[in-house]
Design a protein around this motif. Structure first.
Motif, PDB file in Angstrom:
ATOM      1  N   ASN A 109       0.785  -1.225   0.000  1.00  0.00           N
ATOM      2  CA  ASN A 109       0.000   0.000   0.000  1.00  0.00           C
ATOM      3  C   ASN A 109       0.822   1.283   0.000  1.00  0.00           C
ATOM      4  N   GLU A 110       1.996   1.271   0.578  1.00  0.00           N
ATOM      5  CA  GLU A 110       2.767   2.518   0.625  1.00  0.00           C
ATOM      6  C   GLU A 110       3.079   3.043  -0.776  1.00  0.00           C
ATOM      7  N   LEU A 111       2.954   2.198  -1.783  1.00  0.00           N
ATOM      8  CA  LEU A 111       3.172   2.621  -3.163  1.00  0.00           C
ATOM      9  C   LEU A 111       1.915   3.245  -3.774  1.00  0.00           C
ATOM     10  N   GLY A 112       0.791   3.137  -3.092  1.00  0.00           N
ATOM     11  CA  GLY A 112      -0.486   3.642  -3.610  1.00  0.00           C
ATOM     12  C   GLY A 112      -0.999   4.808  -2.787  1.00  0.00           C
ATOM     13  N   ASP A 113      -2.262   5.054  -2.913  1.00  0.00           N
ATOM     14  CA  ASP A 113      -2.942   6.128  -2.195  1.00  0.00           C
ATOM     15  C   ASP A 113      -3.224   5.673  -0.759  1.00  0.00           C
ATOM     16  N   PRO A 114      -2.760   6.431   0.248  1.00  0.00           N
ATOM     17  CA  PRO A 114      -2.997   6.032   1.649  1.00  0.00           C
ATOM     18  C   PRO A 114      -4.485   5.871   1.974  1.00  0.00           C
ATOM     19  N   GLY A 115      -5.336   6.579   1.268  1.00  0.00           N
ATOM     20  CA  GLY A 115      -6.773   6.453   1.508  1.00  0.00           C
ATOM     21  C   GLY A 115      -7.327   5.100   1.116  1.00  0.00           C
ATOM     22  N   ASN A 116      -6.582   4.369   0.331  1.00  0.00           N
ATOM     23  CA  ASN A 116      -7.039   3.043  -0.084  1.00  0.00           C
ATOM     24  C   ASN A 116      -7.137   2.068   1.077  1.00  0.00           C
ATOM     25  N   VAL A 117      -6.334   2.266   2.107  1.00  0.00           N
ATOM     26  CA  VAL A 117      -6.326   1.332   3.239  1.00  0.00           C
ATOM     27  C   VAL A 117      -7.675   1.317   3.943  1.00  0.00           C
ATOM     28  N   ALA A 118      -8.226   2.495   4.203  1.00  0.00           N
ATOM     29  CA  ALA A 118      -9.520   2.562   4.881  1.00  0.00           C
ATOM     30  C   ALA A 118     -10.604   1.901   4.031  1.00  0.00           C
ATOM     31  N   SER A 119     -10.580   2.155   2.736  1.00  0.00           N
ATOM     32  CA  SER A 119     -11.558   1.567   1.826  1.00  0.00           C
ATOM     33  C   SER A 119     -11.397   0.039   1.779  1.00  0.00           C
ATOM     34  N   LEU A 120     -10.151  -0.414   1.701  1.00  0.00           N
ATOM     35  CA  LEU A 120      -9.857  -1.842   1.697  1.00  0.00           C
ATOM     36  C   LEU A 120     -10.351  -2.487   2.987  1.00  0.00           C
ATOM     37  N   ALA A 121     -10.087  -1.844   4.106  1.00  0.00           N
ATOM     38  CA  ALA A 121     -10.506  -2.386   5.403  1.00  0.00           C
ATOM     39  C   ALA A 121     -12.026  -2.495   5.486  1.00  0.00           C
ATOM     40  N   ARG A 122     -12.739  -1.453   5.049  1.00  0.00           N
ATOM     41  CA  ARG A 122     -14.211  -1.497   5.093  1.00  0.00           C
ATOM     42  C   ARG A 122     -14.751  -2.647   4.247  1.00  0.00           C
ATOM     43  N   GLU A 123     -14.188  -2.825   3.068  1.00  0.00           N
ATOM     44  CA  GLU A 123     -14.640  -3.899   2.186  1.00  0.00           C
ATOM     45  C   GLU A 123     -14.341  -5.270   2.799  1.00  0.00           C
ATOM     46  N   GLN A 124     -13.174  -5.407   3.416  1.00  0.00           N
ATOM     47  CA  GLN A 124     -12.822  -6.683   4.047  1.00  0.00           C
ATOM     48  C   GLN A 124     -13.719  -6.973   5.244  1.00  0.00           C
ATOM     49  N   ILE A 125     -14.059  -5.957   6.002  1.00  0.00           N
ATOM     50  CA  ILE A 125     -14.984  -6.138   7.131  1.00  0.00           C
ATOM     51  C   ILE A 125     -16.307  -6.691   6.613  1.00  0.00           C
ATOM     52  N   LYS A 126     -16.816  -6.090   5.557  1.00  0.00           N
ATOM     53  CA  LYS A 126     -18.084  -6.537   4.967  1.00  0.00           C
ATOM     54  C   LYS A 126     -17.977  -7.990   4.504  1.00  0.00           C
ATOM     55  N   GLN A 127     -16.903  -8.322   3.790  1.00  0.00           N
ATOM     56  CA  GLN A 127     -16.745  -9.684   3.281  1.00  0.00           C
ATOM     57  C   GLN A 127     -16.637 -10.713   4.400  1.00  0.00           C
ATOM     58  N   HIS A 128     -15.873 -10.395   5.443  1.00  0.00           N
ATOM     59  CA  HIS A 128     -15.719 -11.352   6.542  1.00  0.00           C
ATOM     60  C   HIS A 128     -17.015 -11.504   7.335  1.00  0.00           C
ATOM     61  N   ARG A 167     -11.523  -9.147  13.234  1.00  0.00           N
ATOM     62  CA  ARG A 167     -10.910  -8.314  14.290  1.00  0.00           C
ATOM     63  C   ARG A 167      -9.752  -7.498  13.720  1.00  0.00           C
ATOM     64  N   PHE A 168      -8.913  -8.163  12.901  1.00  0.00           N
ATOM     65  CA  PHE A 168      -7.762  -7.481  12.310  1.00  0.00           C
ATOM     66  C   PHE A 168      -8.209  -6.294  11.456  1.00  0.00           C
ATOM     67  N   TRP A 169      -9.151  -6.534  10.515  1.00  0.00           N
ATOM     68  CA  TRP A 169      -9.562  -5.463   9.610  1.00  0.00           C
ATOM     69  C   TRP A 169     -10.295  -4.353  10.331  1.00  0.00           C
ATOM     70  N   LYS A 170     -11.012  -4.668  11.405  1.00  0.00           N
ATOM     71  CA  LYS A 170     -11.634  -3.615  12.204  1.00  0.00           C
ATOM     72  C   LYS A 170     -10.570  -2.731  12.847  1.00  0.00           C
ATOM     73  N   SER A 171      -9.483  -3.357  13.332  1.00  0.00           N
ATOM     74  CA  SER A 171      -8.399  -2.559  13.929  1.00  0.00           C
ATOM     75  C   SER A 171      -7.712  -1.696  12.877  1.00  0.00           C
ATOM     76  N   VAL A 172      -7.566  -2.208  11.665  1.00  0.00           N
ATOM     77  CA  VAL A 172      -6.974  -1.414  10.570  1.00  0.00           C
ATOM     78  C   VAL A 172      -7.894  -0.247  10.248  1.00  0.00           C
ATOM     79  N   ALA A 173      -9.189  -0.482  10.194  1.00  0.00           N
ATOM     80  CA  ALA A 173     -10.153   0.585   9.895  1.00  0.00           C
ATOM     81  C   ALA A 173     -10.076   1.682  10.950  1.00  0.00           C
ATOM     82  N   GLU A 174      -9.890   1.299  12.208  1.00  0.00           N
ATOM     83  CA  GLU A 174      -9.767   2.292  13.281  1.00  0.00           C
ATOM     84  C   GLU A 174      -8.502   3.127  13.132  1.00  0.00           C
ATOM     85  N   GLU A 175      -7.417   2.516  12.665  1.00  0.00           N
ATOM     86  CA  GLU A 175      -6.145   3.220  12.487  1.00  0.00           C
ATOM     87  C   GLU A 175      -6.185   4.190  11.325  1.00  0.00           C
TER      88      GLU A 175
END
Length: 176
Positions: A109-128, A167-175
């Protein structure tokens, strides 16, 4: 016997036919899709080619319809059942493998847009959460069936892994 090479797909085919009985490749595809396919993915085309290979090795026997679609139905042989038992009884020394595209994206991710992490985390939360719901429905539906109960242990592991990932992706979303 030592010259034959059996893959994980070989054992999926042998095990599935061993559990469900005589099966066509289409039966295998459906059965795997409703069982090990939840935690072990591979190209389903292999379920159409592998039985023939195993039949040539003497691990399966085949019966072909004389008319119509000429479907092939495979049965496990005594030699196939023994090969499966030998595999089941052998140690598994391979490290746990998780092939998660979201984890790969997170790593780079550091090579991309930092905002992508929050979006990725939200999508992963939904999928899990969705997968947990599917697994819990399966538990309710099959939990009382003694024939299925022994195989439900893999569902328990799947639920544990999904909860850990959630749990992991929720913690990433919080960060982020």
């Amino acid at each position: 016997m030592s010259s034959r090479r059996l893959s994980t797909t070989s054992y999926v085919v042998l095990g599935t036919i061993g559990l469900r009985g005589p099966s066509t490749p289409y039966d295998l595809k459906r059965a795997v899709g409703h069982s090990v396919g939840y935690f072990w993915s591979f190209p389903h085309a292999q379920l159409y080619s592998e039985p023939e290979r195993l039949e040539k090795m003497g691990l399966l026997e085949v019966e072909t319809e004389e008319t119509g679609r000429r479907r092939k139905t495979y049965r496990i042989t005594a030699e196939g059942r023994q090969a499966l038992r030998d595999w089941l009884g052998s140690p598994t020394n391979e490290h746990f493998e998780m092939r998660d595209i979201a984890e790969l994206k997170l790593f780079f991710n550091e090579l991309g847009d930092p905002g992508n992490v929050a979006s990725l985390a939200r999508e992963q939360i939904k999928q899990h959460e969705e997968r947990i719901s599917v697994y819990e429905q399966m538990q309710r539906r099959f939990g009382g069936d003694d024939r299925v109960a022994r195989r439900m242990i893999t569902l328990r592991l799947g639920l544990e892994m999904e909860h850990a990932a959630l749990r992991f992706w929720k913690s990433v979303a919080e960060e982020y």
